[in-house]
Structures are given as structure tokens and as C-alpha cells.
Design a protein around this motif. Structure first.
Motif, short mmCIF file in Angstrom:
data_model
loop_
_atom_site.label_atom_id
_atom_site.label_comp_id
_atom_site.label_asym_id
_atom_site.label_seq_id
_atom_site.Cartn_x
_atom_site.Cartn_y
_atom_site.Cartn_z
N GLY A 31 0.80 -1.21 0.00
CA GLY A 31 0.00 0.00 0.00
C GLY A 31 0.83 1.26 0.00
O GLY A 31 1.10 1.81 1.05
N GLN A 32 1.27 1.66 -1.13
CA GLN A 32 2.04 2.90 -1.30
C GLN A 32 1.99 3.27 -2.76
O GLN A 32 1.27 2.65 -3.53
CB GLN A 32 3.49 2.70 -0.87
CG GLN A 32 4.22 1.69 -1.76
CD GLN A 32 5.70 1.58 -1.45
OE1 GLN A 32 6.09 1.71 -0.32
NE2 GLN A 32 6.49 1.35 -2.47
N GLN A 33 2.79 4.24 -3.16
CA GLN A 33 2.94 4.55 -4.57
C GLN A 33 3.80 3.50 -5.24
O GLN A 33 4.54 2.78 -4.57
CB GLN A 33 3.61 5.90 -4.76
CG GLN A 33 2.71 7.09 -4.60
CD GLN A 33 3.42 8.35 -5.05
OE1 GLN A 33 4.50 8.65 -4.58
NE2 GLN A 33 2.80 9.07 -5.97
N LEU A 54 -1.87 -0.26 -4.07
CA LEU A 54 -1.04 0.83 -4.55
C LEU A 54 -1.90 2.05 -4.82
O LEU A 54 -3.00 1.93 -5.37
CB LEU A 54 -0.30 0.43 -5.82
CG LEU A 54 0.66 -0.76 -5.68
CD1 LEU A 54 1.20 -1.16 -7.04
CD2 LEU A 54 1.78 -0.43 -4.72
N SER A 55 -1.42 3.23 -4.44
CA SER A 55 -2.24 4.43 -4.59
C SER A 55 -1.40 5.60 -5.10
O SER A 55 -0.17 5.51 -5.18
CB SER A 55 -2.88 4.79 -3.24
OG SER A 55 -1.87 5.07 -2.29
N GLY A 56 -2.07 6.67 -5.43
CA GLY A 56 -1.40 7.87 -5.91
C GLY A 56 -1.06 7.77 -7.38
O GLY A 56 -1.53 6.88 -8.09
N ASP A 78 1.38 -5.16 -15.60
CA ASP A 78 0.04 -5.27 -15.03
C ASP A 78 0.00 -4.52 -13.70
O ASP A 78 0.62 -4.92 -12.72
CB ASP A 78 -0.33 -6.74 -14.81
CG ASP A 78 -1.80 -6.92 -14.46
OD1 ASP A 78 -2.47 -5.94 -14.07
OD2 ASP A 78 -2.29 -8.06 -14.57
N LEU A 79 -0.73 -3.40 -13.70
CA LEU A 79 -0.96 -2.61 -12.49
C LEU A 79 -2.45 -2.54 -12.18
O LEU A 79 -2.91 -1.64 -11.49
CB LEU A 79 -0.41 -1.18 -12.69
CG LEU A 79 1.10 -1.06 -12.83
CD1 LEU A 79 1.49 0.36 -13.24
CD2 LEU A 79 1.79 -1.44 -11.54
N SER A 80 -3.21 -3.48 -12.68
CA SER A 80 -4.66 -3.45 -12.54
C SER A 80 -5.10 -3.65 -11.08
O SER A 80 -4.39 -4.20 -10.25
CB SER A 80 -5.30 -4.52 -13.43
OG SER A 80 -4.90 -5.81 -13.02
N ASN A 81 -6.31 -3.17 -10.81
CA ASN A 81 -6.98 -3.36 -9.53
C ASN A 81 -6.16 -2.87 -8.34
O ASN A 81 -5.89 -3.59 -7.39
CB ASN A 81 -7.38 -4.83 -9.34
CG ASN A 81 -8.31 -5.29 -10.44
OD1 ASN A 81 -9.23 -4.57 -10.81
ND2 ASN A 81 -8.05 -6.44 -10.99
N ASN A 82 -5.76 -1.62 -8.44
CA ASN A 82 -5.11 -0.91 -7.35
C ASN A 82 -5.91 0.37 -7.11
O ASN A 82 -7.08 0.44 -7.48
CB ASN A 82 -3.64 -0.60 -7.70
CG ASN A 82 -2.75 -1.82 -7.54
OD1 ASN A 82 -2.47 -2.22 -6.43
ND2 ASN A 82 -2.29 -2.39 -8.65
N ARG A 83 -5.29 1.36 -6.55
CA ARG A 83 -5.94 2.65 -6.31
C ARG A 83 -5.15 3.77 -6.95
O ARG A 83 -5.06 4.87 -6.43
CB ARG A 83 -6.06 2.88 -4.80
CG ARG A 83 -6.90 1.84 -4.12
CD ARG A 83 -6.88 1.99 -2.63
NE ARG A 83 -7.71 0.94 -2.02
CZ ARG A 83 -7.76 0.72 -0.73
NH1 ARG A 83 -7.04 1.45 0.10
NH2 ARG A 83 -8.53 -0.23 -0.25
N LEU A 84 -4.57 3.48 -8.10
CA LEU A 84 -3.74 4.45 -8.80
C LEU A 84 -4.61 5.52 -9.43
O LEU A 84 -5.72 5.25 -9.89
CB LEU A 84 -2.89 3.75 -9.86
CG LEU A 84 -1.92 2.71 -9.31
CD1 LEU A 84 -1.30 1.91 -10.45
CD2 LEU A 84 -0.85 3.36 -8.45
N SER A 85 -4.09 6.75 -9.48
CA SER A 85 -4.86 7.86 -10.03
C SER A 85 -3.93 8.79 -10.81
O SER A 85 -2.71 8.63 -10.78
CB SER A 85 -5.53 8.64 -8.89
OG SER A 85 -4.55 9.14 -7.99
N GLY A 104 -9.32 -1.05 -13.37
CA GLY A 104 -9.59 -1.06 -11.94
C GLY A 104 -8.81 -0.01 -11.18
O GLY A 104 -8.57 -0.17 -9.98
N ASN A 105 -8.45 1.08 -11.84
CA ASN A 105 -7.77 2.22 -11.22
C ASN A 105 -8.54 3.49 -11.58
O ASN A 105 -9.59 3.42 -12.21
CB ASN A 105 -6.32 2.32 -11.72
CG ASN A 105 -5.44 1.23 -11.17
OD1 ASN A 105 -5.17 1.18 -9.98
ND2 ASN A 105 -4.98 0.34 -12.04
N ARG A 106 -8.01 4.63 -11.21
CA ARG A 106 -8.62 5.92 -11.54
C ARG A 106 -7.63 6.77 -12.32
O ARG A 106 -7.35 7.91 -11.98
CB ARG A 106 -9.05 6.64 -10.26
CG ARG A 106 -10.25 5.97 -9.62
CD ARG A 106 -10.68 6.67 -8.35
NE ARG A 106 -10.78 5.64 -7.33
CZ ARG A 106 -10.11 5.60 -6.20
NH1 ARG A 106 -9.32 6.57 -5.88
NH2 ARG A 106 -10.25 4.61 -5.36
#
Length: 109
Positions: A31-33, A54-56, A78-85, A104-106
Motif C-alpha cells: 500500500g504505497q505509490q 497501490l495508490s497515488g 500489469d498494475l490493474s486493480n489498485n488505487r492508482l490515479s 480497476g484504477n482511476r
């Protein structure tokens, strides 16, 4: 292959493993960038970080690393289904990439 191990916390720094060609950190609880150190893996061909926390924004390549053309050998990402924006980095060259999964990200842009 570190996938599906319920690993928690920060993604380890793999920058010293410059010959690494395959890295699977998928389906854990990182859970980070996306760490900038991944850009030091100039021989990486397959990078899987899907299904984590993963976020940010995905960071740009630091100017000190642009000369080695990081990730230019990447075939699958593959960076799918994280919280990347945010937008995708503008200075990443993925010339021979065959598989890209970012759903699955933003992400924007």
C-alpha cells in the motif's frame, strides 16, 4: 515470484538487482505509490503488481535514470486493480510492450 503471499507494507527496493527480468508482486497488500526504484531495473521484461493497494500517481522517471531507458525492455505490465490515479508518466518509453493491464484504477490522460 512473490505473488499471493499476503505481504504487507512497502514494496522492497529491488534497484540493486539490475539483472532482474521477471518480478511478480501481485495479489498482496502493498500500500504505497509505485516505487521510483522500479525504474532502475533496466533489464526487466515482466512486471506484475496487480491486486494490491497501490495508490497515488505513477511517478515520472527521475532525470538521472532517463539515459538508461528504464523499462524499455518491458514486454508485460500489469498494475490493474489498485488505487492508482492521475495521468500516466509522460517520459516512460514502452516500445516493445505487448501486454498492458491498468483496469480497476482511476487513471486519467
Amino acid at each position: 515470484d512473490f505473488s499471493v503471499n499476503q505481504l504487507v507494507g512497502s514494496i522492497p527496493d529491488f534497484a540493486s538487482t539490475t539483472n532482474l527480468q521477471y518480478l511478480n508482486l501481485g495479489s498482496n497488500f502493498f500500500g504505497q505509490q509505485v516505487p521510483v526504484s522500479v525504474y532502475a531495473l533496466s533489464n526487466l521484461r515482466y512486471l506484475y503488481m496487480q491486486d494490491n493497494l497501490l495508490s497515488g500517481e505513477i511517478p515520472d522517471i527521475p532525470s538521472a535514470l532517463i539515459e538508461i531507458q528504464p523499462l524499455s525492455q518491458l514486454l508485460a505490465l500489469d498494475l490493474s486493480n489498485n488505487r492508482l490515479s492521475g495521468p500516466l508518466p509522460g517520459n516512460v518509453r514502452l516500445d516493445i510492450l505487448g501486454t498492458l493491464e491498468m483496469s480497476g484504477n482511476r487513471l486519467t490522460g
